[in-house]
Design a protein around this motif. Sequence first.
Motif, PDB file in Angstrom:
ATOM      1  N   ILE A  21      -5.494  -0.782  -0.244  1.00 16.47           N
ATOM      2  CA  ILE A  21      -4.626  -1.964  -0.284  1.00 16.47           C
ATOM      3  C   ILE A  21      -3.414  -1.755   0.634  1.00 16.47           C
ATOM      4  CG2 ILE A  21      -3.121  -3.387  -1.750  1.00 16.47           C
ATOM      5  CD1 ILE A  21      -6.057  -3.934  -2.340  1.00 16.47           C
ATOM      6  N   VAL A  22      -2.814  -0.568   0.591  1.00 19.88           N
ATOM      7  CA  VAL A  22      -1.682  -0.256   1.474  1.00 19.88           C
ATOM      8  C   VAL A  22      -2.120  -0.361   2.931  1.00 19.88           C
ATOM      9  CG1 VAL A  22      -0.163   1.610   2.273  1.00 19.88           C
ATOM     10  CG2 VAL A  22      -0.384   1.129  -0.178  1.00 19.88           C
ATOM     11  N   GLY A  23      -3.280   0.181   3.262  1.00 14.50           N
ATOM     12  CA  GLY A  23      -3.789   0.106   4.627  1.00 14.50           C
ATOM     13  C   GLY A  23      -3.990  -1.326   5.082  1.00 14.50           C
ATOM     14  N   LEU A  24      -4.527  -2.155   4.205  1.00 16.68           N
ATOM     15  CA  LEU A  24      -4.728  -3.563   4.534  1.00 16.68           C
ATOM     16  C   LEU A  24      -3.401  -4.255   4.809  1.00 16.68           C
ATOM     17  CD1 LEU A  24      -6.557  -6.069   4.779  1.00 16.68           C
ATOM     18  CD2 LEU A  24      -6.320  -6.341   2.284  1.00 16.68           C
ATOM     19  N   LEU A  25      -2.405  -3.995   3.979  1.00 17.79           N
ATOM     20  CA  LEU A  25      -1.093  -4.615   4.177  1.00 17.79           C
ATOM     21  C   LEU A  25      -0.436  -4.127   5.468  1.00 17.79           C
ATOM     22  CD1 LEU A  25       0.211  -4.639   0.516  1.00 17.79           C
ATOM     23  CD2 LEU A  25      -0.474  -6.604   1.897  1.00 17.79           C
ATOM     24  N   ARG A  26      -0.563  -2.840   5.769  1.00 14.90           N
ATOM     25  CA  ARG A  26      -0.005  -2.323   7.029  1.00 14.90           C
ATOM     26  C   ARG A  26      -0.673  -2.989   8.228  1.00 14.90           C
ATOM     27  NH1 ARG A  26       0.389   3.620   5.018  1.00 14.90           N
ATOM     28  NH2 ARG A  26       2.581   3.640   4.431  1.00 14.90           N
ATOM     29  N   GLU A  27      -1.991  -3.105   8.144  1.00 16.22           N
ATOM     30  CA  GLU A  27      -2.757  -3.701   9.241  1.00 16.22           C
ATOM     31  C   GLU A  27      -2.392  -5.163   9.473  1.00 16.22           C
ATOM     32  OE1 GLU A  27      -7.240  -5.450   9.527  1.00 16.22           O
ATOM     33  OE2 GLU A  27      -7.010  -3.519   8.545  1.00 16.22           O
ATOM     34  N   THR A  28      -2.174  -5.914   8.403  1.00 11.33           N
ATOM     35  CA  THR A  28      -2.010  -7.361   8.530  1.00 11.33           C
ATOM     36  C   THR A  28      -0.558  -7.819   8.615  1.00 11.33           C
ATOM     37  OG1 THR A  28      -2.168  -7.604   6.126  1.00 11.33           O
ATOM     38  CG2 THR A  28      -4.202  -7.871   7.404  1.00 11.33           C
ATOM     39  N   SER A  29       0.372  -7.037   8.071  1.00 15.38           N
ATOM     40  CA  SER A  29       1.768  -7.472   8.111  1.00 15.38           C
ATOM     41  C   SER A  29       2.637  -6.588   8.995  1.00 15.38           C
ATOM     42  CB  SER A  29       2.367  -7.531   6.697  1.00 15.38           C
ATOM     43  OG  SER A  29       2.556  -6.225   6.188  1.00 15.38           O
ATOM     44  N   GLY A  30       2.082  -5.483   9.456  1.00 16.74           N
ATOM     45  CA  GLY A  30       2.848  -4.593  10.313  1.00 16.74           C
ATOM     46  C   GLY A  30       3.724  -3.621   9.553  1.00 16.74           C
ATOM     47  N   LYS A  31       3.712  -3.713   8.230  1.00 16.59           N
ATOM     48  CA  LYS A  31       4.539  -2.827   7.409  1.00 16.59           C
ATOM     49  C   LYS A  31       3.860  -2.656   6.067  1.00 16.59           C
ATOM     50  CE  LYS A  31       9.274  -2.398   5.620  1.00 16.59           C
ATOM     51  NZ  LYS A  31       8.962  -1.838   4.336  1.00 16.59           N
ATOM     52  N   GLY A  32       3.863  -1.443   5.596  1.00 21.01           N
ATOM     53  CA  GLY A  32       3.315  -1.188   4.269  1.00 21.01           C
ATOM     54  C   GLY A  32       4.423  -0.870   3.289  1.00 21.01           C
ATOM     55  N   PRO A  33       4.091  -0.795   2.023  1.00 20.57           N
ATOM     56  CA  PRO A  33       5.104  -0.479   1.003  1.00 20.57           C
ATOM     57  C   PRO A  33       5.507   0.992   1.051  1.00 20.57           C
ATOM     58  CG  PRO A  33       2.939  -0.575   0.020  1.00 20.57           C
ATOM     59  CD  PRO A  33       2.769  -0.997   1.447  1.00 20.57           C
ATOM     60  N   ARG A  34       6.664   1.290   0.460  1.00 19.85           N
ATOM     61  CA  ARG A  34       7.105   2.685   0.317  1.00 19.85           C
ATOM     62  C   ARG A  34       6.270   3.416  -0.714  1.00 19.85           C
ATOM     63  NH1 ARG A  34      12.101   0.178   0.394  1.00 19.85           N
ATOM     64  NH2 ARG A  34      12.221   0.244  -1.851  1.00 19.85           N
ATOM     65  N   ARG A  35       5.922   2.693  -1.768  1.00 24.78           N
ATOM     66  CA  ARG A  35       5.154   3.299  -2.859  1.00 24.78           C
ATOM     67  C   ARG A  35       4.118   2.314  -3.363  1.00 24.78           C
ATOM     68  NH1 ARG A  35       9.829   5.944  -6.534  1.00 24.78           N
ATOM     69  NH2 ARG A  35      11.076   4.346  -5.568  1.00 24.78           N
ATOM     70  N   CYS A  36       3.048   2.866  -3.915  1.00 25.09           N
ATOM     71  CA  CYS A  36       1.990   2.046  -4.503  1.00 25.09           C
ATOM     72  C   CYS A  36       1.374   2.810  -5.659  1.00 25.09           C
ATOM     73  CB  CYS A  36       0.927   1.733  -3.445  1.00 25.09           C
ATOM     74  SG  CYS A  36      -0.460   0.757  -4.087  1.00 25.09           S
ATOM     75  N   SER A  37       1.106   2.093  -6.722  1.00 30.21           N
ATOM     76  CA  SER A  37       0.462   2.685  -7.893  1.00 30.21           C
ATOM     77  C   SER A  37      -0.597   1.716  -8.404  1.00 30.21           C
ATOM     78  CB  SER A  37       1.499   2.944  -8.985  1.00 30.21           C
ATOM     79  OG  SER A  37       0.872   3.392 -10.170  1.00 30.21           O
ATOM     80  N   THR A  38      -1.781   2.237  -8.657  1.00 34.57           N
ATOM     81  CA  THR A  38      -2.858   1.443  -9.238  1.00 34.57           C
ATOM     82  C   THR A  38      -3.186   2.024 -10.603  1.00 34.57           C
ATOM     83  OG1 THR A  38      -3.756   0.949  -7.051  1.00 34.57           O
ATOM     84  CG2 THR A  38      -5.238   0.651  -8.918  1.00 34.57           C
ATOM     85  N   GLN A  39      -3.264   1.151 -11.594  1.00 32.70           N
ATOM     86  CA  GLN A  39      -3.527   1.590 -12.972  1.00 32.70           C
ATOM     87  C   GLN A  39      -4.495   0.631 -13.652  1.00 32.70           C
ATOM     88  OE1 GLN A  39      -2.205   4.447 -14.218  1.00 32.70           O
ATOM     89  NE2 GLN A  39      -1.186   4.748 -12.260  1.00 32.70           N
ATOM     90  N   TRP A  40      -5.216   1.144 -14.601  1.00 33.35           N
ATOM     91  CA  TRP A  40      -6.021   0.294 -15.477  1.00 33.35           C
ATOM     92  C   TRP A  40      -5.111  -0.297 -16.547  1.00 33.35           C
ATOM     93  CZ3 TRP A  40     -10.713  -1.250 -14.354  1.00 33.35           C
ATOM     94  CH2 TRP A  40     -11.521  -0.466 -13.541  1.00 33.35           C
ATOM     95  N   ALA A  41      -5.289  -1.555 -16.847  1.00 32.56           N
ATOM     96  CA  ALA A  41      -4.608  -2.224 -17.958  1.00 32.56           C
ATOM     97  C   ALA A  41      -5.730  -2.649 -18.904  1.00 32.56           C
ATOM     98  CB  ALA A  41      -3.809  -3.418 -17.477  1.00 32.56           C
TER      99      ALA A  41
END
Length: 126
Positions: A21-41
């Motif tokens: 998901i971070v890679g996709l955002l970097r590719e499409t917006s030119g910037k990715g987030p500082r941090r990312c966390s994926t969890q089951w709910a």
Amino acid sequence: MSPETAPLEGTRLLVAISNAIVGLLRETSGKGPRRCSTQWAGRDVLVVLLEGGFTAAERTLYDAGEGAAARAARQALQDVLEPRMTGIVEELTGQAVSVCMSAIHQDPDYQLEAFLLAGAVLGATP
């Protein structure tokens, strides 16, 4: 099944989803987030929380009092990327996604992607 083709599970699965998901955002917006966390709910809902992904243009709009325009632009990007994000989750989990929901918050800067897997039963115990 070899280790290279074995389905990802546990922490490895969650990290792979975050990275994709971070890679996709970097590719499409030119910037990715500082941090990312994926969890089951629960057993049927995946939540991806991203911190610090607003672009310089979005931050400029927000700082100039045009927060609604920045949110609208980010929501439009999330809408466009929804099929690709859904595809990432489906490929990595091996399960169909029935719903993808997105939300953003500007100050502090967070983005949320939630995926409801097909056949989910609300209220079921994990």
